[in-house]
Each structure stands twice: as C-alpha cells, then as structure tokens.
Design an enzyme around this catalytic site. Structure first.
Site, PDB file in Angstrom:
ATOM      1  N   GLY A 323       7.885  19.639   4.310  1.00  0.00           N
ATOM      2  CA  GLY A 323       7.134  18.374   3.939  1.00  0.00           C
ATOM      3  C   GLY A 323       6.731  18.426   2.767  1.00  0.00           C
ATOM      4  N   TRP A 326       9.791  17.221   0.885  1.00  0.00           N
ATOM      5  CA  TRP A 326       9.782  15.705   0.990  1.00  0.00           C
ATOM      6  C   TRP A 326       9.230  14.915  -0.108  1.00  0.00           C
ATOM      7  CZ3 TRP A 326       6.226  11.955   1.851  1.00  0.00           C
ATOM      8  CH2 TRP A 326       6.535  10.678   2.257  1.00  0.00           C
ATOM      9  N   HIS A 327       8.082  15.538  -0.511  1.00  0.00           N
ATOM     10  CA  HIS A 327       7.364  14.665  -1.492  1.00  0.00           C
ATOM     11  C   HIS A 327       7.991  14.760  -2.939  1.00  0.00           C
ATOM     12  CE1 HIS A 327       4.096  14.961   1.019  1.00  0.00           C
ATOM     13  NE2 HIS A 327       3.552  13.969   0.792  1.00  0.00           N
ATOM     14  N   GLY A 328       9.090  15.596  -3.216  1.00  0.00           N
ATOM     15  CA  GLY A 328       9.543  15.589  -4.447  1.00  0.00           C
ATOM     16  C   GLY A 328      10.597  16.954  -4.873  1.00  0.00           C
ATOM     17  N   PHE A 471       7.768   9.061  -4.731  1.00  0.00           N
ATOM     18  CA  PHE A 471       7.948   9.988  -3.694  1.00  0.00           C
ATOM     19  C   PHE A 471       9.070   9.265  -2.593  1.00  0.00           C
ATOM     20  CE2 PHE A 471       3.455  11.343  -4.260  1.00  0.00           C
ATOM     21  CZ  PHE A 471       3.951  12.432  -4.982  1.00  0.00           C
TER      22      PHE A 471
END
Length: 471
Positions: A323, A326-328, A471
């Site tokens: 997770g 996933w943001h960066g 993102f």
C-alpha cells in the site's frame, strides 16, 4: 483540468450539467458523461487517453469471457491477462525508473562499471486509481461474486467518470455501474443537487482556505530542513498532517458532491481519521475506499487472518508495504507503509485494536495514535530517507530552541489561522459526511455556503494541484 480552476468551475462543469439535464435519452446521457470524462482527462495530456481506453477495453472483454468460461485454467489465464495489463502499465509508468535507480545502486555497490539508463516517462494522472477500479471488476468475476456487464458504455463511464477519475474515491463497479444507468433514466431530486453544491463548496474551502494556506507557509521551510529549529520542525509536521487531510478529504468531498449533482451516491472516503484510538482504527477512517480495496483484493488474497497468528501479522505488514509502494516509487513510501504495517501487527498481537473502555484511555490512545500518524507523515512528505531522518532528528533534538525564524511574515499569520481552524474542524466539529447525512436545504446553510463560496473566490486564482494527483 483541476476542480479548483476557473475552466472547470465556470465552463466545463456548467456545460456538462446543463447538457446532461437537457438530453432526454438515457443512452445519450451516458455517452455525454463518457465523452466529457475523456475530454476532462485529455485536457491534462491527450496522449494518455488511449491508455485509459485500452485498460477499459481489456477488462470489459476479459470480463465477458470470464462470465462464459467454465474451465478453471482458462479462467486463470483470463484473470492474468487483466492483472498483467493493469499492473504492467503501473509497473512501467510508475516504477520503471525506481527499479532502474536501485539496480544501478546495486551495480555501483558491486563495483561494476555497467549501468542501466533511465527511461523518459511521464506518470499518467489517475493511473493508480482507474487500474484498481478496473481490476476489481475482473477479480470479482473470477471469484464469481458478480455478473459481467453486456453494455460497454456504462462500464466505460464507470472507469473514466471525471469526478473520481484522478484521485478517487476508489469506487467498486457494484456501487456505480447500475447507479449510472438508473440515474440517467430518472429525474434527479433537487435535494441531491443542493447537497452536491454544498459538498462541492465545502471541499473547495478545505483545499483553498486551509490546505493551500498551510502549504504556502510550510513548503519553503521544509526545503530548508537542515537549518530550521525544533519548533519549526514540529510546526511543519503538524501543518503537513492537516494539509494532507484537508487537501485529500476536500477532493473527496468535491467528488462526492459532483456525484450527487448527477444523481449518484459515492461511498464515504474519510470519517474523522484523526479522532482514531489506534492505527487499526485510523485505517478504518482514512482513505476508506483504498483500505477496503486492499483488504478485499490483497489482504484476503494473501490469506487474511485464516492461516494463524504469525501469517496474519505477515499479511498485515505486507499489505501495508505494498500500500505504501502504491502511493509512489520511493523508499520513503515503503518505509511509511512498513511503519504502519508493523504497528497494525503489534496492535493485533496485543489486542490494542479494540475500543478503549473508558474516556481517559480513549483520549490517551488517541493522542498516541495521532503522534504516530504524524511521524508517519514525515516519511510520506520527505523527498528521500535522508530528509526524513533529518526531520525526525529535528523533532527530538531541540535544535535552535523554540523559535519561528524561517517562516515568512507574509504566510505565518495565515498558517496560524488555518491551523487553528483545522484543529477546531478536526476535533470539535462534525465531519462532512455527518453534516450531510440528514441534509436539508435551509436558508442558514445557503448563507453559510454563499459565504464560503465568496471566500473561495478570493483565493481561486492561485489554484494548485491536489496532493493525491501525484499518486
């Protein structure tokens, strides 16, 4: 095109809304929403429209095949096609250079002279969101939890619908496709439109009057991290904690409000996350649609809590690590995700995820949780691990005493006012969802919205991108 831009608020949105309600035919209404959504997306960079369309086409036709296929091996192959398409696009556009940088670092550490050249690639806005929405459909079909859609237009509109295309909420197909078809075929209640306008202005106010005012003050100070004082380090950490919340929840409010204007109900995305009594509770309240997606499609797929305590802790940690990624494409996001994952595992182990039984424990754990979240945001905001380490050192080293010398006089007062308002809104007021759960159109609310709207217009010219666009 930004929600907080003149082009969107005074040209694009009014034109689309007026046409939507003038067009009598249900199918034509959906076509309008689809075309306007693609125009909205292409306004930023038209070259990425085929990417969005390709993902949509693949999953629509994979879905039709999955619905008709009974052979398990072929069903798995079809699911792999969907996952490979969506995750492959993410991997290339979002993580290719991150992988190359780390490969080169390993080659350098091994004293090898060879290196891999970086790729010139632009991250398509919203790709993390629409790929997750599209994948959820094929995964649900593979699990036999839904039926395939026969009509391409409603499905394509669901994937590309402009209010939530760029930064969520991440909406499931079961929550939106049928709604789109139903709302296009009936008259939208006037209370929906009033509620939508109310949420739209509330969201704009959060973004422009609070988040952007805080950002203008703390961004130059964070850029001078090596020389700022301890008090300034705490002010920046607290400021970013509020900036991110009001920026992203403001976007979510606007998206939900836009949904209401078209007669649609979007799911809640924030539920007073800074009132949480644990990190477990925080993730029930923060970016709720992402949390539920990760739970249903990643955590459960890993085995969830069905394979013993140790495996549960591993699954929690791994879900949050992914997770975070996933943001960066940066190690700061990985550390942030791992930080939250480790705390989730600890809370599960020692049963700290349960609701405190008295007010004092609730308050004490709430304070501790907020501080942990704030520390996590230091990694989230930092450009690299060195900056994050320096920032954390500043927080607890008492360097420079308690002086505010690097905040500019022009932004300091606005920062203080925005922070005070943020504190009042976060801890002493109902959240947006609570305010609109039993919404009624009243003169008092109309005056309040008009005042907020006028205040927003005063600052509208300097619009800035929403944080979650990256993102």
């Amino acid at each position: 095109m930004l929600f907080n831009s003149y082009e969107f608020l005074f040209i694009f949105l009014p034109v689309v809304v007026i046409l939507y309600y003038l067009i009598p035919n249900k199918h034509h209404k959906l076509c309008l929403l689809l075309l306007s959504s693609y125009f909205f997306y292409g306004y930023w960079n038209y070259k990425f429209i085929p990417l969005l369309l390709f993902s949509t086409l693949v999953d629509f036709y994979v879905g039709k095949k999955l619905a008709d296929e009974g052979n398990l091996t072929l069903r798995r192959m079809l699911l792999i096609i969907s996952l490979f398409t969506n995750l492959g696009m993410l991997a290339y556009f979002k993580y290719a250079n991150f992988a190359i940088i780390n490969i080169n670092a390993l080659l350098k550490a091994a004293s090898l002279n060879s290196f891999v050249s970086l790729i010139e690639v632009t991250l398509p806005v919203g790709i993390s969101f629409y790929t997750f929405q599209s994948m959820s459909y094929t995964i649900d079909l593979y699990r036999n939890n839904t039926k395939a859609y026969k009509n391409f237009i409603p499905f394509a509109t669901y994937i590309s619908f402009f209010p939530q295309l760029i930064a969520g909420p991440i909406i499931r197909h079961t929550d939106l496709v049928k709604q789109l078809q139903m709302s296009a075929g009936k008259k939208t209640p006037s209370i929906f439109i009033a509620k939508g306008i109310y949420l739209l202005i509330i969201g704009l106010s959060k973004k422009i009057l609070i988040a952007d005012r805080i950002a203008a003050a703390i961004d130059p100070v964070i850029a001078q991290m090596s020389i700022i004082t301890t008090l300034e380090a705490w002010a920046c950490a607290l400021g970013y904690t509020f900036q991110l919340y009001f920026d992203f929840s403001g976007y979510s409010d606007m998206a939900i409000g836009l949904g209401f204007i078209f007669g649609l109900k979007f799911p809640q995305n924030f539920n007073s996350p800074y009132k949480s009594y644990s990190i477990t509770d925080f993730w029930r309240r923060w970016h709720m649609t992402l949390s539920s997606w990760l739970r249903d499609y990643l955590y459960i797929s890993l085995g969830g809590n069905k394979k013993g305590h140790t495996r549960t802790y591993i699954n929690l940690s791994l879900t949050m690590l992914l997770g975070g990624l996933w943001h960066g494409a940066a190690w700061t996001y990985v550390v942030w995700g791992g930080f939250h994952g480790a705390i989730l595992a600890i809370e599960r182990k020692f049963k700290l995820d349960r609701i405190p039984q008295n007010k004092f424990n609730y308050f004490a754990r709430g304070v501790i949780t907020f501080l942990l979240v704030l520390i996590g945001w230091v990694f989230f905001r930092s450009e690299n691990l060195d900056t994050a380490t320096l920032w954390l050192n500043k927080l607890f080293s008492f360097e420079g005493g308690f002086k505010m010398i690097h905040f500019s006089a022009r932004t300091r007062d606005r920062f203080a006012l925005a922070t005070i308002i943020a504190i009042i809104v976060v801890w002493f007021n109902k959240n947006t969802w609570e305010l609109t759960s039993r919404f009624t159109s009243e003169r008092r609310k109309a005056l309040f919205v008009a005042l907020l709207g006028f205040s927003v217009l005063l600052f509208l010219g300097g619009e800035s991108p929403f944080l979650y666009f990256q993102f």
